[in-house]
Write an enzyme that holds these catalytic residues in place. Structure first.
Site: not given
Ligand code: SAH
Length: 365
Positions: A95, A108, A115, A119, A122, A336
C-alpha cells in the site's frame, strides 16, 4: 539460467558498471538510460528514443523496468487522501497513501511485503514478512502515484508496510536514486524514515548523514510495556535505543521525531506520560501522538479523546514539543496494512477486478 537484470533498481554507479561492463557500451549511455528511467520515468525501453534500435532490443531481452500496477484505489471523500494498492510483477501487493497537505502532496510508501517486527497493534505484521521490496519497486510506488495523481510529490515518508531499516541496503539505494539530480532530485530534507528501533542500523544511518528526518516508533516509556507491544524491545532495550538516538542527533544535527500510538489502558496513563518526559529529558525532539487505529485481529482499543488530550497536555507542560497527528482519509483507511490483507483474503474473487474508487466508510467509523 538467464535472468533478466533489474535496471530500475540500479544507482547511477551500478548502472554505469552494467552498461560499460556487461553491455560493452560507452559510459554516456548509462546516463541516458538513467535519465529515461528516473527523470522521464518511462515504463518501456521502446520509449528511450535516443538509444539505437539495436540497443533497445538488446535491453528488452536482457533487462527489465519495474513498475507496479494499481490493483485498487480508494479515494477519501473527506480530504482527498488516496490509498493505492500496488501490485508488483510477482503478484505481491503493498500500500501507498497520497495525502494532500498545504505544502503539497505527501506520499507514504511501503518498504517490504509484510513485516517481521511483530508489533502487537499493527496489521502489516500479521502474516510476517514475505520479502523485501527492491529499490526499483519503491521508486515505482513514487513514480506511479505521481503519474496517477498528475502532480509531483513534495514530501515522502517511509511509514507504510515494512521496516525500512530491516531492508537497509535497498532503502539506501532507493534514496540515492530518488535524490539524484539526474533523477527525481527530491531533497532528502523532505523525506522521513520511520523505524521501530533497530539500533545497529540507526547508527549506520547516522554515519551516512543523509539529512532526512528519523522517526522512531517508541510507543512506551518503560521496557515492560514496550516489550509487551513491540517484540523488537527484547533485542534492543529502551536505554540502548535512546543512546543511539542521542548519537544520531549528535552526528546529524537532525532532531528526532518520536511516534507514540496511544492504546487504551496500555500506554496512555499519566504515569506513562511522566515516564516519557523523564526519558526524553534534554533531547531536542518532537513527539507525534497517534490515537491507535484499531485492527480487528489485534483487539487493541483507541484511547479516548480525553486521554489523548490529557497525555498531550502533560507532555507540553513538561516542556516537550508534542502534537496529535491529524487523521486523514479516515473513511478509506483501515489501519495501514489492512487493505493488502483484505485483498489477499478475497484474492479468488478479485483477481480480475478493475480499479475502483470508493468513499465507503472504513470499518472503524
Ligand atoms: N516499521 C516502521 C515503519 C512502518 S509503521 C516503524 O515501526 O516505524 C509506521 C508507524 O505506524 C509506526 O510508528 C507504527 O508503530 C505505527 N502503527 C502501526 N500500526 C498502527 C496502528 N494500528 N495504529 C497507529 N499506528 C500504527
Amino acid at each position: 539460467m538467464n535472468q533478466k537484470t533489474d535496471l530500475s533498481s540500479m544507482t547511477l554507479a551500478k548502472l554505469t558498471e552494467y552498461v560499460t561492463g556487461t553491455l560493452g557500451e560507452p559510459r554516456f549511455r548509462a546516463g541516458q538510460i538513467y535519465t529515461w528511467l528516473h527523470q522521464k520515468q518511462v515504463v518501456s525501453f521502446g520509449e528511450m528514443t535516443n538509444l539505437s534500435a539495436a540497443l533497445r532490443s538488446r535491453l528488452e531481452e536482457e533487462a527489465f523496468i519495474t513498475r507496479p500496477t494499481v490493483r485498487r484505489e480508494l479515494r477519501s471523500r473527506l480530504d482527498g487522501t488516496v490509498k493505492y494498492l500496488f501490485e508488483m510483477p510477482d503478484g505481491n501487493c503493498v500500500e501507498s497513501v497520497l495525502m494532500q497537505y498545504h505544502h503539497g502532496p505527501s506520499l507514504c510508501i511501503s518498504t517490504q511485503v509484510g513485516c517481521r517486527m511483530g508489533c502487537r497493534f499493527c496489521a502489516s505484521t500479521l502474516g510476517g514478512k514475505v520479502r523485501d521490496l527492491t529499490p526499483g519497486e519503491m521508486l515505482g510506488e513514487v513514480y506511479e502515484a505521481q503519474r496517477q495523481s498528475g502532480k509531483p510529490i513534495s514530501t515522502l515518508v517511509l511509514m507504510g508496510i515494512g521496516e525500512p531499516l530491516d531492508n537497509f541496503d535497498n532503502v539506501m539505494d532507493f534514496l540515492e536514486i530518488l535524490s539524484s539530480p539526474q533523477g527525481q532530485n527530491l531533497s532528502l530534507r523532505h523525506v522521513s524514515l520511520s523505524t521501530c528501533g533497530l539500533v545497529d542500523n540507526i547508527r549506520r544511518l547516522a554515519e551516512k548523514k543523509l539529512g532526512l528526518t528519523l522517526s522512531v516508533s517508541l510507543h512506551a516509556s518503560d521496557d515492560a510495556t514496550r516489550s509487551e507491544i513491540m517484540p523488537v524491545n527484547n533485542r534492543y532495550k529502551i536505554g540502548q535505543l535512546m543512546e543511539a538516538c542521542r548519537e544520531y542527533f549528535a552526528i546529524t544535527g537532525r532532531r528526532i521525531s518520536y511516534e507514540y500510538a496511544l492504546i487504551d489502558g496500555v500506554n496512555d496513563g499519566p504515569a506513562q506520560a511522566r515516564g516519557l518526559l523523564k526519558l526524553l529529558e534534554g533531547q531536542n525532539c518532537h513527539v507525534n501522538l497517534i490515537p491507535v487505529n484499531p485492527v480487528a485481529e489485534r483487539g487493541t482499543r483507541r484511547s479516548s479523546r480525553e486521554a489523548v488530550e490529557r497525555f498531550r497536555r502533560m507532555l507540553e507542560e513538561g516542556g516537550l514539543s508534542a502534537t496529535v497527528r491529524r487523521e486523514l482519509g479516515s473513511d478509506i483507511s483501515a489501519a495501514c496494512g489492512q487493505l493488502r490483507r483484505q485483498e489477499a483474503a478475497g484474492a479468488g474473487e478479485r483477481t480480475q477486478k478493475p480499479v475502483e474508487t470508493t468513499g465507503r466508510p472504513g470499518p472503524e467509523e
